[in-house]
Design a protein around this motif. Structure first.
Motif, PDB file in Angstrom:
ATOM      1  N   THR A 188       0.835  -1.209   0.000  1.00 16.52           N
ATOM      2  CA  THR A 188       0.000   0.000   0.000  1.00 16.52           C
ATOM      3  C   THR A 188       0.863   1.250   0.000  1.00 16.52           C
ATOM      4  OG1 THR A 188      -1.747  -1.156   1.217  1.00 16.52           O
ATOM      5  CG2 THR A 188      -1.803   1.250   1.250  1.00 16.52           C
ATOM      6  N   ARG A 191       2.271   1.825  -3.440  1.00 15.56           N
ATOM      7  CA  ARG A 191       1.252   2.350  -4.337  1.00 15.56           C
ATOM      8  C   ARG A 191       0.994   3.827  -4.070  1.00 15.56           C
ATOM      9  NH1 ARG A 191      -2.262  -1.084  -3.224  1.00 15.56           N
ATOM     10  NH2 ARG A 191      -3.617   0.098  -1.847  1.00 15.56           N
ATOM     11  N   GLU A 192       0.886   4.187  -2.794  1.00  9.59           N
ATOM     12  CA  GLU A 192       0.636   5.593  -2.441  1.00  9.59           C
ATOM     13  C   GLU A 192       1.823   6.474  -2.818  1.00  9.59           C
ATOM     14  OE1 GLU A 192      -0.218   5.350   1.695  1.00  9.59           O
ATOM     15  OE2 GLU A 192      -2.323   4.793   1.391  1.00  9.59           O
ATOM     16  N   LYS A 194       3.917   5.914  -5.291  1.00  9.62           N
ATOM     17  CA  LYS A 194       3.914   6.054  -6.742  1.00  9.62           C
ATOM     18  C   LYS A 194       2.865   7.068  -7.168  1.00  9.62           C
ATOM     19  CE  LYS A 194       5.193   4.964 -10.905  1.00  9.62           C
ATOM     20  NZ  LYS A 194       6.532   5.327 -11.402  1.00  9.62           N
ATOM     21  N   THR A 195       1.687   7.003  -6.535  1.00  6.89           N
ATOM     22  CA  THR A 195       0.624   7.962  -6.853  1.00  6.89           C
ATOM     23  C   THR A 195       1.061   9.381  -6.519  1.00  6.89           C
ATOM     24  OG1 THR A 195      -1.062   6.296  -6.394  1.00  6.89           O
ATOM     25  CG2 THR A 195      -1.775   8.589  -6.385  1.00  6.89           C
ATOM     26  N   ALA A 196       1.716   9.549  -5.357  1.00  2.21           N
ATOM     27  CA  ALA A 196       2.172  10.878  -4.942  1.00  2.21           C
ATOM     28  C   ALA A 196       3.214  11.423  -5.911  1.00  2.21           C
ATOM     29  CB  ALA A 196       2.745  10.810  -3.529  1.00  2.21           C
ATOM     30  N   THR A 198       3.529  10.644  -9.081  1.00  6.44           N
ATOM     31  CA  THR A 198       2.849  10.974 -10.338  1.00  6.44           C
ATOM     32  C   THR A 198       2.132  12.309 -10.228  1.00  6.44           C
ATOM     33  OG1 THR A 198       2.543   8.626 -10.813  1.00  6.44           O
ATOM     34  CG2 THR A 198       1.182  10.166 -12.045  1.00  6.44           C
ATOM     35  N   LEU A 199       1.427  12.514  -9.098  1.00  4.48           N
ATOM     36  CA  LEU A 199       0.711  13.769  -8.897  1.00  4.48           C
ATOM     37  C   LEU A 199       1.677  14.946  -8.823  1.00  4.48           C
ATOM     38  CD1 LEU A 199      -1.994  12.707  -6.276  1.00  4.48           C
ATOM     39  CD2 LEU A 199      -2.387  13.398  -8.645  1.00  4.48           C
TER      40      LEU A 199
END
Length: 342
Positions: A188, A191-192, A194-196, A198-199
């Motif tokens: 988790t 994933r978070e 990677k999302t951060a 990307t954002l």
């Protein structure tokens, strides 16, 4: 993949407990850990390196500090005394207790298991802890030393989790659940993260795009009203470069210098760094950061934040470096944003 690399990939799990009374538990735990393709660390297993002319338990504490995880088993025996923490004025500290302290001081995750019969007697001790004479007169059936309860109490005060067990199956079941939860949290987190990332990349690109549009709109307006057609490209360069610096770097202010001197040293350091960066193909993020960092340190400046989007502006830095007017204009723009940069 060679055996040395495979070994480095395996988590090292230290099993800490008294030996003779919990020997069967240690043996079963070793097999359980090996079945997970992890590396169990036990002194009887021969994978703790001992140093001649030193007490054996010292090597155990060092091995604990080099482990990735610890499993602590507390049964009815307190164990032999540590050679490092005992004197006539201090409480008797066992080897196992010292191993626990070494793990806790080194921030190593610890899974503690207490024999349920011993824990029941600990609860009796806890209810009578303020009656020292009464405690000393109690004969406990499952604990050979009252220091076992002090050890458990130390773990409880630190707020670390403890699990009770009756058999090895209880321990293996709990570890299976705990390790599965640990893996889920790790995935988790990945994933978070990677999302951060990307954002953050999207926001940086959006900020630069909006900044570029604002610059062009401002300059087109100036062009329409004051007719300075020849200055359009130069003004666009000044605004673009100053905004890119403002958006992508933060520095620690050097109080030994004035604001003007701080800005000039920053800009000169960046120009110097980009003279090298523009000559390097496929520069990595670390190489980029190191070049910027070394150049700033040469000017007694240290950055506290650096976005790698700035690396795309080598041409602008090189253009300004060879034009005195552009150089001075960018300095002026940076001075206007001094509070944003530091």
């Amino acid at each position: 993949m060679n055996d040395k690399v495979k070994k480095k990939m395996k988590p090292r799990i230290f099993i800490s407990s008294t030996f003779y009374d919990l020997k069967y538990i240690r043996e079963e735990l070793m097999r359980f850990i090996v079945s997970k393709n992890y590396e169990p660390i036990l002194f009887e297993n021969g994978n703790i390196g001992y140093t001649p002319n030193r007490a054996l338990d010292i090597s155990c504490y060092e091995a604990m500090k080099n482990s990735d995880m610890a499993i602590l088993i507390i049964g009815g025996k307190y164990g032999s005394p540590s050679t490092t923490d005992n004197n006539e004025f201090e409480e008797y500290v066992s080897v196992t207790r010292k191993e626990f302290r070494s793990a806790n001081e080194s921030k190593i995750p610890i899974y503690t298991f207490v024999d349920s019969k011993v824990f029941t007697e600990y609860e009796l001790y806890e209810r009578n802890i303020n009656e020292s004479e009464a405690i000393l007169n109690i004969k406990f059936n499952n604990a050979d030393n009252i220091n076992i309860f002090k050890f458990i109490n130390e773990i409880k005060i630190l707020g670390l989790p403890m699990f009770q067990f009756l058999t090895i199956n209880d321990i293996e079941h709990i570890l299976n659940e705990q390790w599965a939860d640990l893996m889920k949290k790790y995935l988790t987190q990945l994933r978070e993260q990677k999302t951060a990332e990307t954002l953050q990349d999207i926001l940086e690109k959006l900020e630069n795009t909006i900044g570029g549009i604002d610059n062009k709109v401002t300059l087109v307006s100036n062009k329409l009203y004051d007719g300075k057609h020849d200055d359009f490209d130069n003004e666009l360069t000044v605004l673009t470069l100053s905004n890119r610096i403002k958006a992508n770097i933060r520095i620690f202010e050097n109080k030994s210098y004035s604001k003007e001197e701080n800005i000039k040293m920053l800009f000169d350091a960046l120009i110097y760094a980009f003279s090298f960066i523009s000559k390097v193909k496929d520069i990595s993020s670390k190489e980029f950061s190191d070049i910027i960092d070394n150049s700033l340190k040469h000017k007694n400046i240290q950055f506290c934040n650096l976005n790698h989007d700035l690396r795309r502006n080598a041409d602008l830095f090189n253009a300004v470096a060879n034009n005195t007017k552009l150089y001075n204009d960018v300095l002026s723009k940076l001075m206007e944003n001094y509070d944003v940069l530091v």
